[in-house]
Write a protein that holds these residues in place. Structure first.
Motif, mmCIF file in Angstrom:
data_model
loop_
_atom_site.group_PDB
_atom_site.id
_atom_site.type_symbol
_atom_site.label_atom_id
_atom_site.label_comp_id
_atom_site.label_asym_id
_atom_site.label_seq_id
_atom_site.Cartn_x
_atom_site.Cartn_y
_atom_site.Cartn_z
ATOM 1 N N TYR A 66 0.830 -1.214 0.000
ATOM 2 C CA TYR A 66 0.000 0.000 0.000
ATOM 3 C C TYR A 66 0.861 1.259 0.000
ATOM 4 O O TYR A 66 0.601 2.204 -0.762
ATOM 5 C CB TYR A 66 -0.928 -0.013 1.212
ATOM 6 C CG TYR A 66 -1.598 1.314 1.480
ATOM 7 C CD1 TYR A 66 -2.668 1.734 0.691
ATOM 8 C CD2 TYR A 66 -1.141 2.149 2.501
ATOM 9 C CE1 TYR A 66 -3.284 2.960 0.917
ATOM 10 C CE2 TYR A 66 -1.745 3.376 2.725
ATOM 11 C CZ TYR A 66 -2.806 3.778 1.939
ATOM 12 O OH TYR A 66 -3.406 4.999 2.165
ATOM 13 N N THR A 69 2.548 1.756 -3.387
ATOM 14 C CA THR A 69 1.584 2.225 -4.372
ATOM 15 C C THR A 69 1.263 3.704 -4.166
ATOM 16 O O THR A 69 1.149 4.474 -5.128
ATOM 17 C CB THR A 69 0.290 1.399 -4.287
ATOM 18 O OG1 THR A 69 0.606 0.015 -4.445
ATOM 19 C CG2 THR A 69 -0.696 1.812 -5.360
ATOM 20 N N THR A 70 1.125 4.123 -2.904
ATOM 21 C CA THR A 70 0.857 5.523 -2.600
ATOM 22 C C THR A 70 2.004 6.425 -3.031
ATOM 23 O O THR A 70 1.795 7.499 -3.603
ATOM 24 C CB THR A 70 0.592 5.695 -1.096
ATOM 25 O OG1 THR A 70 -0.503 4.859 -0.708
ATOM 26 C CG2 THR A 70 0.255 7.141 -0.760
ATOM 27 N N ARG A 74 2.378 9.545 -6.039
ATOM 28 C CA ARG A 74 2.848 10.920 -5.818
ATOM 29 C C ARG A 74 4.126 11.234 -6.582
ATOM 30 O O ARG A 74 4.692 12.313 -6.428
ATOM 31 C CB ARG A 74 3.106 11.116 -4.319
ATOM 32 C CG ARG A 74 1.861 10.962 -3.469
ATOM 33 C CD ARG A 74 2.194 10.720 -2.015
ATOM 34 N NE ARG A 74 3.087 11.724 -1.489
ATOM 35 C CZ ARG A 74 3.671 11.648 -0.292
ATOM 36 N NH1 ARG A 74 3.450 10.597 0.461
ATOM 37 N NH2 ARG A 74 4.460 12.606 0.132
#
Length: 314
Positions: A66, A69-70, A74
């Protein structure tokens, strides 16, 4: 008597030690709850300690996927490339979790591990006994206790430090940031735009103001996409200048404890580029210590009493 940090030749450091140690009693309570569950909840013949370690590993893997992926979201990559990378990460994480589930739980929900003590049977991962969660609490609580205690006695680098030369920041996502005093244009509380358009002075944040050119040349290039969510609040525009916030939630230090030392050193060394500390002394803010208060005693003794009660009535 003046504050020790009023001696502008001394270096002032700000650490996360008190923030970590203030959360240690919560970790102790997690151990109390975990021990109570592990001792009194049903086990259904499972090895709760081993299965809890597997669960934590799987949760860590899912969180890492997670977070990655975040961060990619960005990074400014093209949307199609970002989507492909995200799908690839999802497939890898899901595949690893599936393989571990089969190896641990077995296709039919059971498998065995033969050790010196004989056979150890596992329950299917989707149907654990309650004592597994008790062991998870124990692991998490003991992990935080070990980490915070180690860092208390073997301190890492200060998050922020101020010397006669300037201000240094030591964050993993903002490495090597240094602001010399002659580049500082002002020291004070953070100023943000108000709802009505009138600037609002925040009493909860201390900041130094630097020129826009200095920010673009020496600060903006050091900002990493690895920065955690909310880190953008550290940099706030103020007209044609940029404010750099000094304090943060992970340092239990009042804004005034930043402003006083910063303003004193700025006024003393802003016209002396290249100044260095002369006496070599260091003052540390945010360091946890035993203050002898009843509140602190209760805060740390209560979970120990709870642990004794759990052990006594197991």
């Amino acid at each position: 008597m003046s504050e020790p940090s009023a001696d502008v030749s001394a270096t002032v450091e700000y650490t996360m030690d008190k923030w970590r140690m203030d959360r240690l009693p919560w970790a102790m309570w997690a151990c109390v709850a975990g021990l109570a569950i592990a001792l009194h909840a049903e086990s259904r013949g499972q090895s709760g300690a081993a299965l809890a370690a597997v669960y934590l590993a799987l949760l860590g893997l899912a969180f890492a996927g997670y977070a990655l992926t975040t961060l990619i979201g960005r990074s400014g990559l093209p949307l199609l490339l970002e989507l492909l990378i995200g799908v690839l990460i999802l497939m890898v994480v899901s595949g690893v979790i599936g393989v571990i589930s089969v190896l641990v739980g077995g296709p039919s929900g059971r498998s065995s591990y033969v050790g010196a003590a004989g056979s150890l049977y596992w329950s299917h991962l989707v149907n654990p006994s309650l004592n597994v969660f008790g062991w998870m609490l124990l692991y998490l609580g003991l992990g935080w206790i070990a980490f915070s205690t180690y860092r208390h006695f073997y301190a890492d680098r200060a998050v922020v430090s101020m010397s006669a030369a300037g201000i240094r920041f030591h964050r993993p996502w903002l490495k090597g940031l240094f602001i010399p005093w002659h580049e500082v244009r002002g020291v004070g509380h953070l100023v943000v735009p108000g709802i009505s358009g009138v600037p609002f002075v925040s009493p909860y944040a201390a900041a130094v103001t630097v020129g826009q050119d200095f920010y673009e040349q020496h600060i903006a290039p050091k900002r990493s996409f690895l920065a955690p969510p909310g880190s953008e609040a550290m940099f706030q525009p103020k007209g044609e200048m940029m404010q750099v916030v000094l304090n943060s939630a992970d340092m239990t230090v009042k804004p005034e404890d930043f402003l006083g030392p910063a303003e004193a050193r700025w006024k003393a060394f802003r016209d002396q580029p290249g100044s260095t500390s002369r006496n070599g002394s260091t003052i540390v803010y945010g360091r946890w210590s035993i203050n002898g208060s009843a509140r602190q005693a209760v805060w740390f003794l209560a979970p120990l009493i709870g642990m004794a009660v759990v052990m006594l009535y197991r």
